[in-house]
Write an enzyme that holds these catalytic residues in place. Structure first.
Site, PDB file in Angstrom:
ATOM      1  N   LYS A 100      35.190  62.935  72.667  1.00 36.62           N
ATOM      2  CA  LYS A 100      33.838  62.974  72.077  1.00 36.62           C
ATOM      3  C   LYS A 100      32.902  62.002  72.779  1.00 36.62           C
ATOM      4  CE  LYS A 100      35.035  64.749  67.510  1.00 36.62           C
ATOM      5  NZ  LYS A 100      36.487  64.527  67.441  1.00 36.62           N
TER       6      LYS A 100
ATOM      7  N   ASP B  89      27.452  59.306  75.453  1.00 34.10           N
ATOM      8  CA  ASP B  89      26.554  58.318  76.051  1.00 34.10           C
ATOM      9  C   ASP B  89      25.742  58.926  77.202  1.00 34.10           C
ATOM     10  OD1 ASP B  89      25.456  55.713  76.586  1.00 34.10           O
ATOM     11  OD2 ASP B  89      27.328  54.825  75.877  1.00 34.10           O
TER      12      ASP B  89
HETATM   13  O1  S5P Z   1      34.272  68.095  63.267  1.00 32.37           O
HETATM   14  C1  S5P Z   1      35.372  67.756  63.666  1.00 32.37           C
HETATM   15  C2  S5P Z   1      35.662  67.702  65.041  1.00 32.37           C
HETATM   16  C3  S5P Z   1      36.948  67.381  65.436  1.00 32.37           C
HETATM   17  S1  S5P Z   1      37.320  67.536  67.110  1.00 32.37           S
HETATM   18  N1  S5P Z   1      36.372  67.448  62.787  1.00 32.37           N
HETATM   19  C4  S5P Z   1      37.626  67.098  63.189  1.00 32.37           C
HETATM   20  O2  S5P Z   1      38.478  66.859  62.331  1.00 32.37           O
HETATM   21  N2  S5P Z   1      37.922  67.009  64.529  1.00 32.37           N
HETATM   22  C5  S5P Z   1      39.258  66.581  65.006  1.00 32.37           C
HETATM   23  O3  S5P Z   1      40.214  67.518  64.562  1.00 32.37           O
HETATM   24  C6  S5P Z   1      39.715  65.222  64.508  1.00 32.37           C
HETATM   25  O4  S5P Z   1      39.362  64.202  65.419  1.00 32.37           O
HETATM   26  C7  S5P Z   1      41.221  65.389  64.398  1.00 32.37           C
HETATM   27  O5  S5P Z   1      41.832  65.107  65.639  1.00 32.37           O
HETATM   28  C8  S5P Z   1      41.417  66.865  64.106  1.00 32.37           C
HETATM   29  C9  S5P Z   1      41.614  67.208  62.652  1.00 32.37           C
HETATM   30  O6  S5P Z   1      42.802  66.655  62.176  1.00 32.37           O
HETATM   31  P1  S5P Z   1      43.404  67.016  60.720  1.00 32.37           P
HETATM   32  O7  S5P Z   1      44.582  66.138  60.616  1.00 32.37           O
HETATM   33  O8  S5P Z   1      42.357  66.722  59.710  1.00 32.37           O
HETATM   34  O9  S5P Z   1      43.751  68.484  60.774  1.00 32.37           O
END
Ligand code: S5P
Length: 260
Positions: A94, A97
């Protein structure tokens, strides 16, 4: 034809990006639209998990900055597992910058992400200098980025205008941007891959603002091409068995969608 109704197979040849083609090809061969979010804190756990779920996934999404013991050896082994099981590596850095800073964060530092991650995430917030910065660090390597257009978390600030801005930015840079992280049908363009996190079968959320939908809802209602599943798999008693379930749910929903 609207993205939602195109097969992954047909999209192999309609994208502008070689990695998008590779991804669509392996998604249709392996019959999977599952990306596992490997949010674990040791290299041993990361490699064990990648080996267990590898056969069921198209992508392994990492946050290598949460590893206590990151090393080149871990990366070498991860690359070997990606080859063995035929999946791509997706570092969820993510970036957010100015171009000059992200070029250094991506192309060097302690993680040298550009060297091993096929795809990385970036926020559209800084404007398209971020894409130019990432591309300058990629320096001709076959690499791609995914713009975070929407987030799964409660209270997310991404307005409709912001989402449109991200989509426009992606359209301008299709030779580097392979798609968007999203929670809805932000684009009907079949060249773009929509990645949807916040997917779980059993839970509605966590205590820190995460919000979940099922694989079926992600694909059929929210337009996901790829579902991203973390704790639903990593914290399951048997992660390989859980990955298989998510893979089957996600792919069945995709088959249903292309028929609509
Ligand atoms: O909006 C977002 C974007 C991402 S990339 N919401 C998220 O949860 N993520 C990522 O997806 C977050 O950084 C994590 O690695 C994963 C979700 O993990 P979970 O354990 O909640 O399924």
């Amino acid at each position: 034809k609207d993205r939602k109704h195109c097969t992954y197979e047909s999209r192999v040849t309609t994208t502008d990006h070689p990695l998008a083609s590779t991804l669509f090809e392996l998604m249709s061969t392996k019959k999977t639209n599952l990306c596992v979010a490997a949010d674990v804190t040791t290299s041993q756990e990361l490699l064990a998990l990648a080996d267990k779920v590898g056969a069921h996934i198209c992508l392994l999404k990492t946050h290598v900055d949460i590893l206590q013991d990151f090393s080149q050896d871990t990366i070498d082994k991860l690359k070997a597992l990606a080859e063995k099981h035929n999946f791509l590596l997706f570092e969820d850095r993510k970036f957010g910058d100015i171009g000059n800073t992200v070029a250094q964060q991506y192309g060097g530092g302690s993680h040298n992400i550009v060297e091993w991650a096929h795809l990385v995430t970036a926020h559209g917030l800084p404007g398209d200098g971020i894409i130019k910065g990432l591309m300058s660090a990629a320096n001709g390597r076959t690499r791609g980025c995914v713009l975070v257009a929407q987030m799964s978390s409660e209270g997310t600030l991404t307005s409709q205008e912001y989402v449109q801005g991200c989509t426009k930015m992606a359209e301008k840079h299709t030779y580097f941007v392979v798609g968007m992280v999203s929670q809805s049908n932000v684009s009907s363009d079949p060249r773009f891959i929509l990645f949807t996190p916040g997917v779980q079968l059993k839970k509605a959320g966590d205590t820190l603002g995460q919000q979940y939908v099922t694989p079926k809802a992600a694909v059929l209602e929210r337009g996901a091409d790829v579902i991203i599943v973390g704790r639903g798999i990593t914290q399951a008693e048997d992660p390989a068995a859980a990955a298989l379930i998510y893979k089957e749910e996600g792919y069945a929903a995709y088959l249903e969608r292309i028929e609509q």
